[in-house]
Scaffold this active site. Structure first.
Site, PDB file in Angstrom:
ATOM      1  N   ASP A 180       2.121  -0.368   9.526  1.00 34.88           N
ATOM      2  CA  ASP A 180       2.729  -0.673   8.231  1.00 34.88           C
ATOM      3  C   ASP A 180       1.890  -0.032   7.123  1.00 34.88           C
ATOM      4  OD1 ASP A 180       4.367  -1.859   6.340  1.00 34.88           O
ATOM      5  OD2 ASP A 180       3.396  -3.821   6.459  1.00 34.88           O
ATOM      6  N   GLU A 185       2.404   4.853   3.884  1.00 32.89           N
ATOM      7  CA  GLU A 185       2.950   5.944   3.074  1.00 32.89           C
ATOM      8  C   GLU A 185       1.894   6.970   2.615  1.00 32.89           C
ATOM      9  OE1 GLU A 185       5.493   2.932   3.779  1.00 32.89           O
ATOM     10  OE2 GLU A 185       3.701   2.639   2.569  1.00 32.89           O
ATOM     11  N   ARG A 218       6.595   2.039   9.403  1.00 35.47           N
ATOM     12  CA  ARG A 218       7.362   1.951   8.155  1.00 35.47           C
ATOM     13  C   ARG A 218       7.646   3.342   7.593  1.00 35.47           C
ATOM     14  NH1 ARG A 218       5.608  -1.907   3.166  1.00 35.47           N
ATOM     15  NH2 ARG A 218       4.234  -0.179   2.593  1.00 35.47           N
TER      16      ARG A 218
END
Length: 934
Positions: free
Chosen positions: A520, A523, A601
């Site tokens: 997770d 990004e 994610r």
């Protein structure tokens, strides 16, 4: 990025009054001889906004002359300028792509300002004289053709620094259905996306396409189908811009039926009439519409009016904007901030073919373990092992099918990776062992942010290896802030990052015997902007152009000037989750020696080789329930079929009806997990909140578990052929235009159509069944193609088997470990001509290397002329596979006799539903079987 920052990055300053007057004088002088005031009827309005004045008109380089007649503009374009700006909407190269364009700033660049009724078209654009580039010599190559390009003389001032004066275009005829075009700087190596793509040594011997490199009206490439002459890719319609940190290219396509471009939240079909702009820059952003989300997938699929499909993939990982323009033909405008222009074009001709061809470029999907197709349960906020154990025990007590328990960050010691809270979760290893003894599995969360605490082994080891992302000058590790506090970030492009990740994953696995990992915040997310000490003012952190992303490029993440092993974070940012997934996949192979489940994610094109995905921190709303369908379909097109949404919603308060409907829909997600945040009551099916609807939830789960052999076979096909597991209706019926807009129904493979209730309080569902015959999976009742209103009480989700399909199922149980030893059933849905076919892939469900023609069993089924046969294509996995029942839909008259392998067998027949059933067969599926009835 704020307008002031954009302008600063471009070197623009606020005009002084003196400068403005000077510009007005020059432009006015230049236009004196072309401001013909006699032909008032042909005046082209240069100031359509209200409050036009001579000063603002002259500032645009336009003519000012008052007249008394209504409808005649006082501010109008000079004759020569009108001709220069009179170009088609599709040819409008964007001369002011930053926010804040105005007639004044546009005119200052020597460009045209003109409104347009074409949604998505630029209002500030290069004049007709600006051709972008001119075409040089075209040469034959071993792969296709190559040409040189030179920057054309321009009447406008290019708004971005460092334009490239010389370019090269390479066209590669890679396969009969795939063509690649690369536009790059031949004199200097620029960043290219470092993912594996096919290495082609010679061009295809034959192709389904023709192509030409064209110099007029603008330089570019045209690709057309040989079969229909339809031009599926045409970059010759507008001028191309290529500077160091800004590139723009426009591609005309032959249809408005366009799909893909993600990660995004919204309708499945992109709507050129709305002029949508999709932005690409991985961001810690809940899945709200019109936001750039966690992943980057610049892949577009189109379906032409004759049902033929094509695909376009731009292999570029930089910050990007892709806009659709409602021109004729529809155009796709690409703007990116770095790298090169590297396009793949796929000719299909079916949508399935396009996805298969795309998967050959980005890589086939990983084969998930069988247990991962069961039901998963999680929440943030279990608080301790004792509370978690209560839920596990309650799920078991109520006999709810359930395979995998997850934990969020609360299990960690101070939120640090690879640690266990010694006070609240010290008993977690024992609970995991208990799960395993029950045939269940366990997955913890891991975030990439590593606490920079001296004495914390993952930090000390990373420092010694030098594998953390560094500051812009490589002088130190860049420091941000995530859950554990101040953090550094592993550079997963570093050659030693894999060994580093394995070392600490293995140490934790020795403590807690997990079966997969949930990666997770990758990004990568950051709670401060850029770093604890801010970012530089250089062009990487403050570039001349930023697409209209949420925030800016350093918001909620790292400084884009940060340095990684392969390149700057400016180039690699949207690949962070991809490379973490790759390292995690390889780590779990080494640790466990068998297939594991990874859910990430953040993803990029090709991540499906390593990981699945969930659609992020959604909300407990009916709108999010609806959006989950298009999100899951999109990721199947993107080559990541192991995908699901947090069932019942992650954030907010869910009610009983919504959660029940979501559990029904979620039972048809490829990845099925119920997950919520730490606020509010639990929403697991065993919760007292759902006492009244628990039987309905169990029914949905039991139906899913029965269908897992079919779902597993679909994953096998995806792994081998690249076919999507879940697909929209137009994939199976591309010549039916009624399917093009449907995104509230979907198919499992080609054979099972799901039509969920998505509206609060509804007890019916309106569903479109494409041509053919369809059978209710529960009752066998037949419906023909068309629009139907089906009963849908809270206890039912409508699912229909397509006539002509055979679906293998298996008796359900509370875990996949137990259901895998149960008897199989064949659901045979006869077409209107009495035909049907299907297949079953079966292995041990977790070993590597079972999909390559060994260590598995593969069985084909076929029905025709009142005869059903099974053929064992491969028998290389020694296991008991018993056929207990056969259910045949669409038998329109009662048989008088039935045989199984030449022997009479009893049967039942439902004369209302036209369903024939054989039960208690005890047939060996690993031997050829034959049923006949007459």
């Amino acid at each position: 990025m704020k307008i002031t920052n954009q302008m600063h990055g471009l070197g623009f300053k606020m005009f002084s009054i003196a400068s403005l007057l000077c510009i007005i004088f020059i432009l006015r002088a230049a236009s004196q001889d072309v401001c013909d005031t006699t032909d008032q009827a042909s005046r082209e309005d240069c100031h359509p906004e209200p409050n036009a004045a001579e000063t603002t008109c002259r500032a645009r380089g336009c003519c000012w002359h008052k007249v008394d007649q209504l409808g005649i503009p006082w501010c109008f374009r000079p004759q020569s300028r009108s001709a220069s700006c009179g170009i088609p909407d599709i040819a409008r190269g964007d001369c002011h792509p930053e926010q804040g364009a105005s007639p004044t700033t546009c005119a200052a660049r020597g460009c045209c300002w003109m409104s347009s009724s074409a949604a998505g078209a630029s209002w500030c654009f290069y004049p007709a004289a600006d051709k972008g580039y001119t075409l040089g010599n075209i040469a034959e190559t071993s792969l296709g053709k190559s040409a040189s390009l030179s920057k054309a003389l321009s009447s406008s001032s290019l708004p971005f620094p460092k334009p490239l004066s010389k370019l090269k275009i390479d066209v590669q005829e890679e396969t009969e259905t795939r063509i690649r075009v690369k536009i790059y700087d031949p004199a200097s190596q620029r960043y290219e996306v470092p993912i594996d793509t096919p290495k082609v040594l010679s061009k295809a011997s034959s192709t389904f396409y023709n192509y030409t490199i064209v110099g007029n009206p603008y330089v570019g490439l045209k690709v057309s189908r040989k079969s229909s002459s339809s031009v599926v890719f045409d970059s010759t319609v507008a001028p191309m811009t290529f500077t160091d940190q800004y590139m723009e290219i426009t591609v005309a396509v032959p249809t408005s039926n366009l799909y893909g471009l993600g990660e995004r939240t919204g309708s499945l079909k992109l709507k050129p009439e709305d002029g949508p702009k999709v932005t690409f820059w991985a961001r810690d952003q809940p899945p709200d519409p019109d936001k750039n989300l966690y992943g980057s997938h610049p892949f577009l699929l189109g379906v032409e009016s004759d049902g033929k499909a094509f695909g376009i993939f731009l292999l570029n990982s930089n910050a990007m904007e892709v806009g659709l323009v409602k021109t004729n033909p529809v155009s796709v405008n690409y703007k990116t901030t770095g790298g090169i222009l590297d396009f793949y074009v796929f000719l299909g001709p079916s949508p399935d073919d396009v996805i298969q061809q795309y998967s050959e470029v980005i890589g086939k999907t990983m084969m998930p373990p069988y247990w991962s197709l069961g039901f998963h349960l999680c929440r943030w906020g279990y608080t301790n092992t004792a509370n978690l154990r209560l839920i596990v025990d309650d799920m078991r007590k109520k006999q709810i099918p359930y395979d995998t328990q997850w934990v969020d960050i609360d299990y960690m010691d101070s939120y640090k990776d690879w640690t266990l809270d010694p006070n609240n979760f010290n008993d977690l290893p024992n609970l995991v062992n208990d799960l395993h003894s029950y045939g269940m599995h366990f997955i913890p969360i891991v975030d990439p942010g590593i606490s920079n605490t001296v004495g914390y082994a993952p930090y000390d080891d990373g420092v010694n290896r030098g594998i953390f992302i560094k500051t812009h000058d490589n002088s130190s590790f860049i420091v941000g802030k995530v859950w554990p506090g101040n953090t550094v970030f592993p550079d997963f492009t570093h050659p030693d990052a894999g060994n580093y990740w394995y070392t600490h994953a293995k140490a934790f696995h020795d403590q807690v015997n997990y079966d997969g990992l949930w990666i997770d915040m990758n990004e990568p997310a950051n709670f401060v902007k850029g770093s604890l000490t801010g970012c530089t003012t250089g062009t990487n952190d403050d570039p001349p152009f930023v697409p209209p992303i949420t925030g800016d490029m350093t918001d909620k993440t790292l400084c884009t000037s940060a340095q990684q092993h392969l390149s700057s974070h400016y180039n690699l940012h949207s690949l962070y989750g991809h490379f973490e997934a790759k390292a995690t996949y390889e780590t779990l192979m080494r640790i466990r020696g068998k297939r594991s489940l990874i859910i990430s994610r953040s993803t990029f094109a090709g991540s499906g080789k390593y990981t699945g995905h969930w659609t992020g921190d959604n909300h407990s709303t009916w709108a999010d329930l609806i959006y989950s369908i298009s999100g899951i379909i999109n990721f199947n097109m993107f080559g990541i079929p192991m995908v699901g949404a947090d069932i019942c919603g992650f954030a907010g308060t869910v009610d009983v009806e919504l959660c029940t409907r979501w559990m029904q829909l979620g039972s048809f997600y490829p990845f099925m997990r119920n997950h919520r945040d730490r606020d509010g009551d639990g929403q697991d099916p065993a919760s007292s909140m759902f006492t009244s609807t628990l039987p309905i939830m169990k029914k949905a789960l039991e139906q899913r578990y029965r269908l897992l052999p079919y779902l597993y076979t679909l994953f096998y096909r995806s792994h081998i052929d690249g076919k999507p597991v879940i697909r929209p209706l137009f994939f199976q019926f591309p010549q039916d235009p009624k399917t093009y807009d449907i995104d509230r129904q979907f198919l499992w493979g080609s054979g099972l159509l799901i039509s969920p209730v998505l509206v609060k309080g509804a007890t019916t569902v309106t569903a479109y069944l494409p041509a053919g015959n369809w059978f209710d999976i529960e009752t066998g009742v037949e419906s023909m193609g068309g629009t139907h209103v089906f009963d849908a009480p809270l206890s039912k989700i409508n699912a229909h088997i397509r006539g002509g399909v055979i679906i293998p199922t298996q008796d359900h149980d509370v875990t996949t470990t137990r259901s895998r030893v149960k008897d199989f059933t064949l659901l045979v849905a006869l077409s209107t001509t009495g035909l049907a076919s299907g297949e079953l892939f079966w292995d041990n469900g977790e070993s590597y290397g079972t999909t390559g023609g060994q260590n598995n069993n593969f069985i084909e089924f076929k029905a025709e002329n009142a005869r059903l046969t099974s053929t064992v294509v491969l028998y290389d996995y020694a296991v008991k596979m018993t056929l207990g029942s056969v259910v045949i839909y669409g038998v329109h008259s009662r048989p008088t006799i039935a045989n199984f392998n030449g022997h009479h067998v009893p049967f039942t027949y439902d004369s209302n539903a036209k369903v024939l059933r054989f039960q208690h067969l005890n047939g060996d599926l690993l031997k050829s079987l034959t049923f006949t009835w007459s």
